[in-house]
Design a protein around this motif. Sequence first.
Motif, mmCIF file in Angstrom:
data_model
loop_
_atom_site.group_PDB
_atom_site.id
_atom_site.type_symbol
_atom_site.label_atom_id
_atom_site.label_comp_id
_atom_site.label_asym_id
_atom_site.label_seq_id
_atom_site.Cartn_x
_atom_site.Cartn_y
_atom_site.Cartn_z
ATOM 1 N N GLU A 127 -3.891 10.390 -1.205
ATOM 2 C CA GLU A 127 -4.826 9.262 -1.245
ATOM 3 C C GLU A 127 -4.045 7.969 -1.038
ATOM 4 N N ASN A 128 -4.711 6.972 -0.468
ATOM 5 C CA ASN A 128 -4.094 5.655 -0.268
ATOM 6 C C ASN A 128 -4.455 4.723 -1.418
ATOM 7 N N SER A 131 0.877 -1.174 0.000
ATOM 8 C CA SER A 131 0.000 0.000 0.000
ATOM 9 C C SER A 131 0.910 1.217 0.000
ATOM 10 N N PHE A 132 0.438 2.311 -0.596
ATOM 11 C CA PHE A 132 1.245 3.524 -0.682
ATOM 12 C C PHE A 132 0.330 4.730 -0.765
ATOM 13 N N ARG A 133 0.905 5.888 -0.503
ATOM 14 C CA ARG A 133 0.167 7.142 -0.531
ATOM 15 C C ARG A 133 0.642 7.957 -1.734
ATOM 16 N N PHE A 134 -0.315 8.461 -2.523
ATOM 17 C CA PHE A 134 -0.009 9.268 -3.701
ATOM 18 C C PHE A 134 -1.043 10.386 -3.790
ATOM 19 N N VAL A 140 -0.798 -0.596 -10.011
ATOM 20 C CA VAL A 140 -1.831 -0.123 -9.096
ATOM 21 C C VAL A 140 -3.093 -0.960 -9.283
ATOM 22 N N SER A 141 -3.658 -1.451 -8.166
ATOM 23 C CA SER A 141 -4.821 -2.334 -8.218
ATOM 24 C C SER A 141 -6.086 -1.631 -8.689
ATOM 25 N N ASN A 150 7.877 5.245 0.937
ATOM 26 C CA ASN A 150 6.456 5.584 0.919
ATOM 27 C C ASN A 150 5.556 4.369 0.807
ATOM 28 N N CYS A 151 6.100 3.174 1.004
ATOM 29 C CA CYS A 151 5.329 1.935 0.844
ATOM 30 C C CYS A 151 5.262 1.155 2.147
#
Length: 75
Positions: free
Chosen positions: A31-32, A25-28, A49-50, A70-71
């Motif tokens: 947003e998550n 999971s990561f933030r961009f 990205v899922s 960031n992950c």
Amino acid sequence: MVQVLIQFYLSSKGCLVMAQEKQISFRFEKENYQGYVEKEYENSYLVVVSDPTPDMKEKYTDRMIISKKNCEATN
């Protein structure tokens, strides 16, 4: 939604081996998101990205380079 990608590769002995991709999971842009690691680099991952936004699909074709800082692993 959970997405799992199974890949196969040949071991050093020539046997077909199954490998499961690492989920993260990561933030961009505040947003998550979640995705799986397609390739690992020294300080980053190439992530598929899922559930990408339409903007991600257009700009990044569902794949992004994300810093390891960031992950977070989800599996």
